[in-house]
Design a protein around this motif. Structure first.
Motif, short mmCIF file in Angstrom:
data_model
loop_
_atom_site.label_atom_id
_atom_site.label_comp_id
_atom_site.label_asym_id
_atom_site.label_seq_id
_atom_site.Cartn_x
_atom_site.Cartn_y
_atom_site.Cartn_z
N VAL A 1 0.95 -1.27 0.05
CA VAL A 1 0.13 0.01 0.09
C VAL A 1 0.77 1.20 0.01
N LEU A 2 0.63 2.09 -0.59
CA LEU A 2 1.16 3.71 -0.87
C LEU A 2 0.16 4.47 -0.15
N ARG A 3 0.41 5.05 0.73
CA ARG A 3 -0.53 6.17 1.46
C ARG A 3 0.12 7.62 1.62
N ARG A 4 -0.67 8.46 1.69
CA ARG A 4 -0.38 9.76 1.93
C ARG A 4 -0.86 10.10 3.63
N HIS A 5 -0.01 10.66 4.23
CA HIS A 5 -0.56 11.09 5.57
C HIS A 5 0.10 12.43 5.94
N GLY A 6 -0.88 13.30 5.65
CA GLY A 6 -0.44 14.69 5.53
C GLY A 6 0.63 15.14 4.60
N ARG A 7 1.60 15.40 4.57
CA ARG A 7 2.71 15.85 3.72
C ARG A 7 3.43 14.63 3.48
N LEU A 8 3.24 13.36 4.21
CA LEU A 8 4.18 12.20 4.17
C LEU A 8 3.70 11.26 3.14
N LEU A 9 4.83 10.41 2.41
CA LEU A 9 3.90 9.33 1.68
C LEU A 9 4.64 8.01 2.65
N GLN A 10 3.97 7.00 2.52
CA GLN A 10 4.10 5.94 3.41
C GLN A 10 4.02 4.71 2.62
N ILE A 11 5.00 3.75 2.72
CA ILE A 11 4.64 2.49 2.27
C ILE A 11 4.50 1.50 3.21
N ILE A 12 3.35 0.64 3.35
CA ILE A 12 3.01 -0.60 4.05
C ILE A 12 3.09 -1.68 3.35
N ASN B 1 1.84 -5.88 3.73
CA ASN B 1 1.01 -6.54 4.87
C ASN B 1 1.09 -6.09 6.05
N GLY B 2 0.38 -4.84 6.01
CA GLY B 2 -0.12 -4.26 7.39
C GLY B 2 1.16 -3.73 8.13
N CYS B 3 2.39 -3.86 7.69
CA CYS B 3 3.82 -3.63 8.51
C CYS B 3 4.12 -2.23 7.73
N PHE B 4 4.35 -1.20 8.53
CA PHE B 4 4.81 -0.12 8.20
C PHE B 4 6.62 -0.34 7.71
N LEU B 5 6.66 0.09 6.49
CA LEU B 5 8.16 0.08 6.10
C LEU B 5 8.90 1.57 6.17
N MET B 6 8.43 2.47 5.54
CA MET B 6 9.14 3.48 5.65
C MET B 6 8.23 4.83 5.14
N ASP B 7 8.68 6.04 5.33
CA ASP B 7 7.96 7.06 4.68
C ASP B 7 8.96 8.17 4.12
N THR B 8 8.33 9.22 3.75
CA THR B 8 9.26 10.35 3.15
C THR B 8 9.53 11.58 4.44
N TYR C 1 29.98 -6.60 -6.78
CA TYR C 1 29.63 -5.09 -6.48
C TYR C 1 30.99 -4.95 -5.33
N ASP C 2 31.19 -3.76 -5.26
CA ASP C 2 32.11 -3.09 -4.27
C ASP C 2 31.28 -2.82 -2.85
N ALA C 3 30.25 -2.77 -3.15
CA ALA C 3 29.29 -2.37 -1.87
C ALA C 3 27.68 -2.96 -2.09
N LEU C 4 27.24 -3.59 -0.85
CA LEU C 4 25.85 -4.22 -0.95
C LEU C 4 25.19 -3.47 0.15
N CYS C 5 24.24 -2.62 -0.16
CA CYS C 5 23.51 -1.84 1.11
C CYS C 5 22.01 -2.44 1.11
N LEU C 6 21.75 -3.16 2.33
CA LEU C 6 20.43 -3.71 2.61
C LEU C 6 19.50 -3.06 3.34
N ASP C 7 18.21 -2.74 2.65
CA ASP C 7 17.29 -1.83 3.51
C ASP C 7 15.90 -2.45 2.98
N ILE C 8 15.80 -3.67 3.09
CA ILE C 8 14.69 -4.64 2.74
C ILE C 8 13.82 -4.89 3.95
N ASP C 9 14.32 -4.93 5.03
CA ASP C 9 13.64 -5.20 6.41
C ASP C 9 13.71 -4.02 7.43
N ASN C 10 13.13 -4.18 8.53
CA ASN C 10 13.30 -3.48 9.58
C ASN C 10 14.36 -3.77 10.50
#
Length: 228
Positions: A25-36, A38-45, A142-151
């Motif tokens: 789900v992509l939702r707008r909360h005020g001025r923020l965009l949020q990605i959810i 399976n009901g788990c908050f992932l991140m926002d702007t 690669y020279d670097a692997l940056c992981l941000d797929i979970d909490n």
């Protein structure tokens, strides 16, 4: 008279999709965009400090390597991609994102404002793939692997992601990194257990950098280097 539904405090769903890994789900909360997911908050702007530190810490640990290539997993709201593309020191910038919906939101949706310039950069590219499978199967390095797929290693978005932080998963991460390459893993909380797993997997220079937050336990980035 405005109702409570009309107030900025009430999230507005902009898109909801059912994908192979569940609901996104992509939702707008005020001025923020949020990605959810399976009901788990992932991140926002709202900020982006964590994502910027993830990318900068990985680059800093490469000791001045010229035009290093980086694999970022996943795309999220685009902070990591945008920050990497804003730095001319990076060479090839590849983002692995398994959710078609998130890719679409960046290509021609509400998140495009954050990533449009980065996606126009000839160094960047998005691969629609599951990161766990990708690091297991790819022959690219690669020279670097940056992981941000979970909490974090102990708080995964989907059950299948657990394997990424197992000895076999960390071995896959090490395999796609060139000698002296850096693994950087974002987490919503520190994990001494994960630090131990990195050492046991053969990584060196294992350390944790904290990201200050307004309240509660700080976010962190776990860093580890493949032996040269």
């Amino acid at each position: 008279m405005p109702t409570s539904y009309d107030t900025p405090e009430t999230p507005e769903v902009l898109d909801r999709r059912e994908g192979p890994y569940g609901e996104v789900v992509l939702r707008r909360h005020g001025r923020l965009l949020q990605i959810i997911a399976n009901g788990c908050f992932l991140m926002d702007t709202s900020d982006g400090r964590s994502e910027r530190l993830l990318v900068d810490a990985a680059l800093g640990a490469l000791d001045g390597r010229a035009e290093p290539g980086v694999l970022i997993g996943g795309l999220g709201v685009g902070f990591s991609l945008a920050h990497a593309a804003a730095n001319p020191r990076w060479g090839r910038i590849t983002v692995a994102e398994r959710e078609r919906a998130i890719i679409d939101w960046h290509l021609d949706g509400p998140l495009s404002a954050l990533s449009r310039q980065a996606l126009a950069d000839p160094r960047t590219g998005i691969v629609e793939t599951d990161l766990v499978a990708f690091v297991h199967e790819t022959s690219a390095t690669y020279d670097a692997l940056c992981l941000d797929i979970d909490n974090g290693p102990g708080w995964t978005v989907t059950e299948g992601n657990d394997s990424l932080y197992s000895p076999a998963g960390l071995a896959d991460c090490a395999r796609v990194l060139r000698p002296g390459g850096v693994l950087a893993v974002w987490s919503a909380q520190p994990s001494p257990e994960f630090e131990g797993s990195l050492w046991n997997a053969g990584f060196q220079q294992v350390r944790t950098e904290e990201i200050p937050v307004a309240r509660g336990v700080p976010d962190v980035v776990h860093l580890a280097v493949v032996p040269g």
